[in-house]
Every structure is written in C-alpha cells, then in structure tokens.
Design a protein around this motif. Sequence first.
Motif, PDB file in Angstrom:
ATOM      1  N   VAL A 198      34.286  50.177  61.354  1.00  0.00           N
ATOM      2  CA  VAL A 198      35.470  49.720  60.607  1.00  0.00           C
ATOM      3  C   VAL A 198      35.001  48.779  59.505  1.00  0.00           C
ATOM      4  O   VAL A 198      34.150  47.909  59.755  1.00  0.00           O
ATOM      5  N   PHE A 199      35.549  48.962  58.296  1.00  0.00           N
ATOM      6  CA  PHE A 199      35.155  48.146  57.138  1.00  0.00           C
ATOM      7  C   PHE A 199      36.394  47.601  56.439  1.00  0.00           C
ATOM      8  O   PHE A 199      37.486  48.169  56.577  1.00  0.00           O
ATOM      9  N   PRO A 200      36.210  46.538  55.637  1.00  0.00           N
ATOM     10  CA  PRO A 200      37.331  46.112  54.792  1.00  0.00           C
ATOM     11  C   PRO A 200      37.790  47.299  53.931  1.00  0.00           C
ATOM     12  O   PRO A 200      36.954  48.079  53.443  1.00  0.00           O
ATOM     13  N   THR A 201      39.089  47.405  53.779  1.00  0.00           N
ATOM     14  CA  THR A 201      39.688  48.574  53.120  1.00  0.00           C
ATOM     15  C   THR A 201      38.985  48.958  51.816  1.00  0.00           C
ATOM     16  O   THR A 201      38.651  50.124  51.597  1.00  0.00           O
ATOM     17  N   GLN A 202      38.773  47.944  50.962  1.00  0.00           N
ATOM     18  CA  GLN A 202      38.244  48.284  49.627  1.00  0.00           C
ATOM     19  C   GLN A 202      36.766  48.669  49.638  1.00  0.00           C
ATOM     20  O   GLN A 202      36.260  49.228  48.678  1.00  0.00           O
ATOM     21  N   GLN A 203      36.064  48.341  50.722  1.00  0.00           N
ATOM     22  CA  GLN A 203      34.630  48.697  50.797  1.00  0.00           C
ATOM     23  C   GLN A 203      34.388  50.048  51.459  1.00  0.00           C
ATOM     24  O   GLN A 203      33.271  50.554  51.464  1.00  0.00           O
ATOM     25  N   LEU A 204      35.455  50.588  52.063  1.00  0.00           N
ATOM     26  CA  LEU A 204      35.268  51.742  52.944  1.00  0.00           C
ATOM     27  C   LEU A 204      34.547  52.922  52.291  1.00  0.00           C
ATOM     28  O   LEU A 204      33.563  53.430  52.837  1.00  0.00           O
ATOM     29  N   VAL A 205      35.029  53.341  51.142  1.00  0.00           N
ATOM     30  CA  VAL A 205      34.457  54.559  50.538  1.00  0.00           C
ATOM     31  C   VAL A 205      32.995  54.313  50.159  1.00  0.00           C
ATOM     32  O   VAL A 205      32.124  55.171  50.408  1.00  0.00           O
ATOM     33  N   ALA A 206      32.708  53.114  49.621  1.00  0.00           N
ATOM     34  CA  ALA A 206      31.315  52.805  49.254  1.00  0.00           C
ATOM     35  C   ALA A 206      30.420  52.845  50.492  1.00  0.00           C
ATOM     36  O   ALA A 206      29.289  53.357  50.438  1.00  0.00           O
ATOM     37  N   GLU A 207      30.918  52.336  51.618  1.00  0.00           N
ATOM     38  CA  GLU A 207      30.124  52.362  52.862  1.00  0.00           C
ATOM     39  C   GLU A 207      29.909  53.801  53.340  1.00  0.00           C
ATOM     40  O   GLU A 207      28.838  54.145  53.836  1.00  0.00           O
ATOM     41  N   ALA A 208      30.932  54.617  53.193  1.00  0.00           N
ATOM     42  CA  ALA A 208      30.792  56.030  53.605  1.00  0.00           C
ATOM     43  C   ALA A 208      29.756  56.726  52.723  1.00  0.00           C
ATOM     44  O   ALA A 208      28.974  57.555  53.209  1.00  0.00           O
ATOM     45  N   VAL A 209      29.721  56.375  51.447  1.00  0.00           N
ATOM     46  CA  VAL A 209      28.733  56.997  50.543  1.00  0.00           C
ATOM     47  C   VAL A 209      27.323  56.498  50.888  1.00  0.00           C
ATOM     48  O   VAL A 209      26.357  57.274  50.846  1.00  0.00           O
ATOM     49  N   ILE A 210      27.201  55.228  51.270  1.00  0.00           N
ATOM     50  CA  ILE A 210      25.882  54.713  51.702  1.00  0.00           C
ATOM     51  C   ILE A 210      25.395  55.500  52.926  1.00  0.00           C
ATOM     52  O   ILE A 210      24.228  55.896  53.020  1.00  0.00           O
ATOM     53  N   LEU A 211      26.309  55.740  53.852  1.00  0.00           N
ATOM     54  CA  LEU A 211      25.946  56.548  55.030  1.00  0.00           C
ATOM     55  C   LEU A 211      25.558  57.970  54.611  1.00  0.00           C
ATOM     56  O   LEU A 211      24.546  58.516  55.093  1.00  0.00           O
ATOM     57  N   ALA A 212      26.332  58.533  53.700  1.00  0.00           N
ATOM     58  CA  ALA A 212      26.035  59.895  53.213  1.00  0.00           C
ATOM     59  C   ALA A 212      24.641  59.933  52.585  1.00  0.00           C
ATOM     60  O   ALA A 212      23.873  60.879  52.802  1.00  0.00           O
ATOM     61  N   ASP A 213      24.300  58.883  51.832  1.00  0.00           N
ATOM     62  CA  ASP A 213      22.968  58.817  51.208  1.00  0.00           C
ATOM     63  C   ASP A 213      21.870  58.817  52.261  1.00  0.00           C
ATOM     64  O   ASP A 213      20.827  59.455  52.092  1.00  0.00           O
ATOM     65  N   ARG A 214      22.109  58.076  53.357  1.00  0.00           N
ATOM     66  CA  ARG A 214      21.076  58.009  54.418  1.00  0.00           C
ATOM     67  C   ARG A 214      20.878  59.378  55.049  1.00  0.00           C
ATOM     68  O   ARG A 214      19.766  59.774  55.374  1.00  0.00           O
TER      69      ARG A 214
END
Length: 257
Positions: free
Chosen positions: A179-195
């Motif tokens: 779970v992430f702060p709402t506004q960071q969510l998509v950026a965090e998902a993209v970081i995971l996608a990059d990994r």
Amino acid sequence: MITLTRTGAAENVALITLNRPTALNALCRQLMQELSETLLKVEHDSTYNVIVLTGSEKAFAAGADIKEMAKLEFADVFQKDDFFANWDTLYHIAKPVIAAVNGFALGGGTELALMCDIIYAGENAVFGQPEVSIGTIPGLGGTQRWPRFTNKSIAMEICLTGDRISAHDAKEVGLVSKVFPTQQLVAEAVILADRIAKNSPLIVKTVKKSVGTAYETSLNQGLEVEKHLFQSTFATNDRREGMSAFSEKRAAKWSGN
Ligand code: CO8
C-alpha cells in the motif's frame, strides 16, 4: 476510454489507464473492448515487457456498467455470449500485469484487479463485491478468486454482504502486496515493473505461467508443470547467458530466446 503510455527506465513498460471519468471507470462494453484490444496490442509488441494497469485517483473501476446491464435479459447474457466476450482477455495475457489500484475497485473493478499478477494499492483504495446488493453475483471471477487469494470466511463475508474493505485491510488479508500514498502509487508500480523488466522477458513469462499454475491445479500437477518449465529453461539462450554472466561477474544481456 483507454490510454496507453510507454514508460519505465528502459521505456518497456506499458501503462494502461482506464479513462471514463464521468462514470468512475464503470466497465461498459466499449471500455472492455478497447481494453482487450490494447492488451493484445501490448502482448504482441516485443518492445513492451511488463504492463501496469491503473485507473484514476478516484476510481480504478466502480464495477460493470449497471445502467448498461440493467437492460439485459437472461438470453442476452447467456446466448449472446459476445456481450461479455473479451472480458477475461486480461487473464490470458502472458506478460506480467501489475494492478495499481486507487479509489473505488468494486464488483468487476475488484475482479479486474484480481486477474492481474500483482496488486499495489493506494491508501484510498476500496475493494468489494457489491453485486449481491443489486440482485446479482460476481461474474468475472470474484467468487472463485477471493477464496483462492484470501480464505473462505473472508470471501463469503465480502460476497454475501457487499461490504467494502480498505487498502490496509486488503493487504492484511493478502489481496494486495503493498500500500502506498495515493499520489505515489503509479510511480511505485512502474518501479516494480522496471525491476521485473530487467530480467529476461522469456523467463519472466515462464515464471508467470508456473506461479499461475498453482491456482489452476493440484500441488502434484503444479509441481510437474514447474519441473517441466524449469527443464525447458535449459533449452534457452537466456538461461545459458544468465548462468555465464553470473560466473563471469557481469550483467546478463538477454536475447529473449
Ligand atoms: N455503473 C454505471 N454507472 C456508474 C457505476 C456503475 N457501476 N458506478 C458509478 N457510476 C456512475 C454514477 O451513476 C454517476 O453517474 P451520474 O453522475 O450520471 O449519475 C457517476 O458514476 C458518479 O457516481 P456517484 O455519483 O454514485 O459517485 P459517489 O462518489 O457518490 O459513489 C460509488 C461512488 C460508491 C462507487 C457508487 O457510484 C456506486 O455504488 N457504484 C456502483 C458500484 C457497484 O455496485 N458495482 C458493481 C457493479 S456489478 C458488477 O461489477 C458485476 C461484474 C460482473 C461482470 C461479468 C462479466 C462476464
């Protein structure tokens, strides 16, 4: 109703956004048709390695379009199976799909997220299966995936009451991984996608197939599938390259075959 954006450090992540703000991304026939077409386009484009599926900060998707469904009779949904055709395209995509869920994910919205491989949620995310309160039942996998991904008691409670649960509760019951702060969510998902995208796309698909098998078969059958898939990696250049790179203390260069 769907936007496709190329993103990620290596520009190989497909960010697919549900974009029907006037109806909180309710899943109407046209939206699902466009989603299916976009998913298949990304699936067949080798320059994309991983998919992130998201909605808006207010709604991932508020379920199937009730106004559209209200007009249907049994024969429409049973015989004319083209009405819901393509609704499960997402589940058959071989590339990894991360759901980035903010806001309402109700009914078909939750079920869409459950078809993804990993669910990240924003703090304002709300999950639930309210179908029972409008005289129907989940039809896109809710009654089958909730018990598999959480447990019988939680699945029954969610589906029998129509109650909603928060992002943190969804994490506690094992539905979402972070779970992430709402506004960071998509950026965090993209970081995971990059990994994920740093690994061989061929092997990544093989991992997805093997883990996915755990939800389709008995343990023994699943172990057999895993063994065969493991063995099959020894026929790939990427397996040879990965092990050589380790021995030679260098980064692997994946060829995807
Ligand atoms: N369908 C159609 N329109 C919707 C939907 C929906 N599911 N959800 C919201 N909208 C529309 C509203 O009608 C409204 O439009 P308008 O302004 O024209 O009246 C607009 O979106 C904004 O919604 P609200 O004013 O209601 O916004 P609120 O913030 O007050 O409430 C809620 C948000 C709580 C999400 C509320 O809109 C709601 O309860 N929506 C319905 C949720 C629901 O019951 N979803 C389950 C639908 S059934 C389903 O998903 C079955 C899936 C099975 C598919 C099987 C395929 C094989």
